[in-house]
Design an enzyme around this catalytic site. Structure first.
Site, PDB file in Angstrom:
ATOM      1  N   HIS A 180       0.827  -1.211   0.000  1.00  0.00           N
ATOM      2  CA  HIS A 180       0.000   0.000   0.000  1.00  0.00           C
ATOM      3  C   HIS A 180       0.861   1.261   0.000  1.00  0.00           C
ATOM      4  O   HIS A 180       0.699   2.151  -0.845  1.00  0.00           O
ATOM      5  CB  HIS A 180      -0.914  -0.026   1.234  1.00  0.00           C
ATOM      6  CG  HIS A 180      -1.872   1.115   1.322  1.00  0.00           C
ATOM      7  ND1 HIS A 180      -3.186   1.025   0.925  1.00  0.00           N
ATOM      8  CD2 HIS A 180      -1.712   2.396   1.773  1.00  0.00           C
ATOM      9  CE1 HIS A 180      -3.788   2.188   1.122  1.00  0.00           C
ATOM     10  NE2 HIS A 180      -2.912   3.024   1.643  1.00  0.00           N
ATOM     11  N   GLU A 181       1.785   1.338   0.949  1.00  0.00           N
ATOM     12  CA  GLU A 181       2.616   2.540   1.068  1.00  0.00           C
ATOM     13  C   GLU A 181       3.577   2.677  -0.122  1.00  0.00           C
ATOM     14  O   GLU A 181       3.907   3.789  -0.534  1.00  0.00           O
ATOM     15  CB  GLU A 181       3.381   2.530   2.390  1.00  0.00           C
ATOM     16  CG  GLU A 181       2.511   2.521   3.630  1.00  0.00           C
ATOM     17  CD  GLU A 181       1.488   3.641   3.692  1.00  0.00           C
ATOM     18  OE1 GLU A 181       1.698   4.698   3.044  1.00  0.00           O
ATOM     19  OE2 GLU A 181       0.459   3.455   4.364  1.00  0.00           O
ATOM     20  N   HIS A 220       1.687   4.515  -2.797  1.00  0.00           N
ATOM     21  CA  HIS A 220       1.738   5.964  -2.566  1.00  0.00           C
ATOM     22  C   HIS A 220       3.101   6.533  -2.997  1.00  0.00           C
ATOM     23  O   HIS A 220       3.183   7.573  -3.652  1.00  0.00           O
ATOM     24  CB  HIS A 220       1.546   6.267  -1.075  1.00  0.00           C
ATOM     25  CG  HIS A 220       0.141   6.194  -0.595  1.00  0.00           C
ATOM     26  ND1 HIS A 220      -0.888   6.892  -1.174  1.00  0.00           N
ATOM     27  CD2 HIS A 220      -0.415   5.513   0.442  1.00  0.00           C
ATOM     28  CE1 HIS A 220      -2.013   6.656  -0.519  1.00  0.00           C
ATOM     29  NE2 HIS A 220      -1.757   5.809   0.456  1.00  0.00           N
ATOM     30  N   HIS A 226       3.582   6.739  -6.722  1.00  0.00           N
ATOM     31  CA  HIS A 226       2.785   7.850  -7.256  1.00  0.00           C
ATOM     32  C   HIS A 226       3.548   9.164  -7.072  1.00  0.00           C
ATOM     33  O   HIS A 226       3.670   9.966  -8.005  1.00  0.00           O
ATOM     34  CB  HIS A 226       1.431   7.898  -6.532  1.00  0.00           C
ATOM     35  CG  HIS A 226       0.387   8.700  -7.241  1.00  0.00           C
ATOM     36  ND1 HIS A 226      -0.935   8.718  -6.848  1.00  0.00           N
ATOM     37  CD2 HIS A 226       0.450   9.536  -8.319  1.00  0.00           C
ATOM     38  CE1 HIS A 226      -1.626   9.499  -7.652  1.00  0.00           C
ATOM     39  NE2 HIS A 226      -0.808  10.022  -8.538  1.00  0.00           N
TER      40      HIS A 226
END
Length: 605
Positions: free
Chosen positions: A395-396, A399, A402
């Site tokens: 998940h991180e 981020h 991105h």
């Protein structure tokens, strides 16, 4: 030094090997470098404030003001980033507490210096702005920013009125502050029984854990104790929430919006139809949620499913031990569908000081990713070798990638993406990890555990958040029409929504009518729907990536690189997902139904 010991005291930072720590010296090599850059902010602020009153004079002056604003903001945010990352390494370190305070003061100084900017730009006639854009090549970089400023112009008031609204800003935060003080500082919950039969004081953190207990009397006791506490203060909480809604309506009316919802969504240029489509699509799929509730009741062997039975796992927790290096390799394998370039940069980042891996004394809890323009992203973890920790890493990393692509492809002014799309890349990575794990396991219980993980993720992030969003819409609409948000109205409305969403398979306990009173996000109105749209966009994109391959990957990477250079609806549309249509939501809910069918067969075979 190596990985921390599995048991015993939480290690100090010095006991952790450097390869498991982020490398903040990539931002500033030492304190002297931080102090040097901090000293450069003041003169830049003076240069910018000297331009106040002169922005309309020439294209060159306006361009210079934009450039100075960027320079100030870039430096101030980099200073703040470093200070907060250092503080998060050990919150007990007073040196970095002070540094974080200094950095925040600089950021406030920078924001104050730019306060004149937008109102003054909006005083310039639009035809003159168009002429400026033709005259100055450097100013053309800011064309989208200027267009967005003028898009908001009908909702910008006179200078005197804007000053009054600004002066009221601190007062307007009062309902939220009252709720925070009540919820986090003043509220004390009673003692309850834990899994071992011991008496423990109920807290917000313990409540989540107790609701996952395999012992029903533990869940029921925690549920009744929590909501019994809120019920004692229901008049105060209703008045506090009603005041917050009235604040939202006041600002919407002052800025000439048709509703507070329209005003909130307009920041991202998102039409209210997106919100309505979300609610409608979820309502279409509620029969599938009701089937899930029926399955939950059967698997738990209950005559009646209660609201306190919704979070206990249907599959025993897998006692998997996943060392960090194994998690990294698994995540890298899972993101292979995103292509060579993505995997290469992600792998390099994971190996070169992006991640602070293990829990240490005083370290900030939880997990996050923070992008630093001109450097690289930084990921904070508190890795505990569980399956959920591996999902957190994926998940991180989403981020972080991105942020990586945005900051490399965009100038500073457009490098930061909006909250509307913030969870897309992270959730897409989770979807790819889940797909990879399902593809590579034949173990029945592990597969069931993974399916349950995804079902609960969709239920909590898409369906439940949409119920929250519908409650917000109903409350604001009712108040806008002159209705009073009394405790009875709020409780009846919220209870009715729970009956609709969970259906006849679930006994909707009376206490759930008070749940709205404990949701902090309701004090940041019309925010929670972004969780639901985010998981929907991410699910649709991950499916396209897996099915279409390279064309979908190229569109996705273009989306990651676009930062804040366009409105989020346009960015997602270019990636292949049209959030003005209910289809991405339907796609995710269709997947929910398919996973439920497979999960049901696994459990009942």
């Amino acid at each position: 030094m190596a990985e921390p010991e599995k048991r015993g005291a939480v290690p100090t930072r010095s006991e952790i090997a450097d390869k498991y720590k982020w490398r903040l010296e990539d931002i500033y090599p030492n304190q002297e470098a931080w102090d040097k850059e901090a000293a450069e902010v003041g003169p830049l602020v003076e240069q910018l404030t000297a331009l106040a009153g002169h922005l309309a004079e020439s294209a060159e002056t306006l361009c210079k003001a934009f450039q100075l604003s960027d320079q100030i903001n870039e430096r101030a945010t980099r200073l703040l980033n470093y200070a907060h990352r250092k503080k998060d390494e050990n919150n007990a370190n007073s040196t970095y507490q002070a540094l974080a305070d200094r950095a925040m003061a600089l950021l406030i100084q920078a924001e104050s210096a730019r306060a004149f900017f937008v109102p003054e730009v909006l005083q310039i006639p639009e035809d003159r702005i168009r002429t400026f854009l033709e005259e100055d090549e450097g100013l053309r970089l800011y064309k989208f920013i200027l267009e967005d400023m003028f898009r908001h112009k009908p909702h910008v008031l006179s200078a005197a009125e804007e000053r009054l609204l600004a002066m009221a800003g601190e007062m307007a935060e009062t309902p939220s502050e009252i709720f925070t003080m009540f919820n986090d500082a003043d509220t004390r919950f009673p003692m309850v029984k834990d899994e071992d039969g011991s008496e423990v004081e109920l807290t917000h953190g313990r409540y989540s854990r107790l609701m996952e207990s395999t012992k029903r009397d533990v869940r029921k006791g925690a549920f009744e104790a929590l909501y019994g506490t809120y019920r004692k203060h229901i008049n105060t909480l209703a008045a506090t929430y009603a005041a917050n809604v009235k604040k939202d309506i006041f600002y919407a009316r002052a800025r000439k919006y048709n509703s507070s919802r329209e005003a909130a969504l307009d920041d991202d240029n998102v039409p209210t139809s997106v919100y309505d489509n979300l609610i409608a699509a979820v309502h279409e799929a509620l029969p599938t949620l009701h089937k899930y509730m029926e399955l939950r009741k059967r698997v738990l062997g209950l005559d009646e499913l209660h609201m306190y039975d919704l979070y206990t796992p249907l599959v025993p927790d897998l006692k998997l031990t996943i060392p960090y290096e194994e998690a990294v390799e698994t995540v890298k394998a899972a993101i292979q569908p995103l292509g060579e370039d993505y995997v290469k940069h992600a792998s390099e980042g994971l190996a070169s000081g992006w991640v602070d891996v293990f829990e240490t004394q005083g370290k900030a809890s939880g997990a996050y990713s923070a992008g630093v323009y001109g450097v690289h992203p930084f990921i904070l973890l508190n890795y505990q070798e569980r399956l959920n920790d591996m999902f957190t890493l994926a998940h991180e990393l989403g981020h972080a990638m991105h942020s990586y692509y945005s900051s490399h492809a965009q100038p500073f002014v457009y490098a930061h993406y909006t909250i509307f799309v913030a969870e897309v890349a992270s959730t897409c990575n989770e979807a790819l990890l889940l797909h990879h794990l399902l593809q590579t396991t034949d173990d029945k219980m592990k597969r069931a555990y993974l399916l349950n993980h995804q079902l609960e993720g969709i239920r909590a992030t898409l369906i439940r958040q949409t119920m929250f969003a519908e409650f917000e819409k109903l409350a604001h609409d009712y108040a806008m029409q002159g209705g009073a948000l009394t405790p009875d109205w709020l409780m009846e409305t919220y209870y009715g929504l729970n009956q609709t969403y969970y259906g006849a398979a679930c006994h909707v306990d009376k206490d759930i009518e008070i749940e709205w009173a404990r949701i902090p996000h309701f004090y940041n109105a019309f925010y929670v729907y972004k969780y639901a749209t985010g998981i929907s966009a991410a699910t649709a994109l991950s499916q396209k990536i897996l099915e279409e391959g390279q064309p979908a990957v190229e569109r996705y990477l273009t989306f990651l690189k676009s930062g804040g250079s366009d409105y989020p609806i346009n960015q997602l549309k270019a990636a292949g997902v049209d959030m003005t249509s209910p289809e991405p939501v339907r796609t995710t809910l269709k997947l929910f139904g398919e996973r439920l069918e497979e999960f049901s067969k696994l459990l009942e075979s």
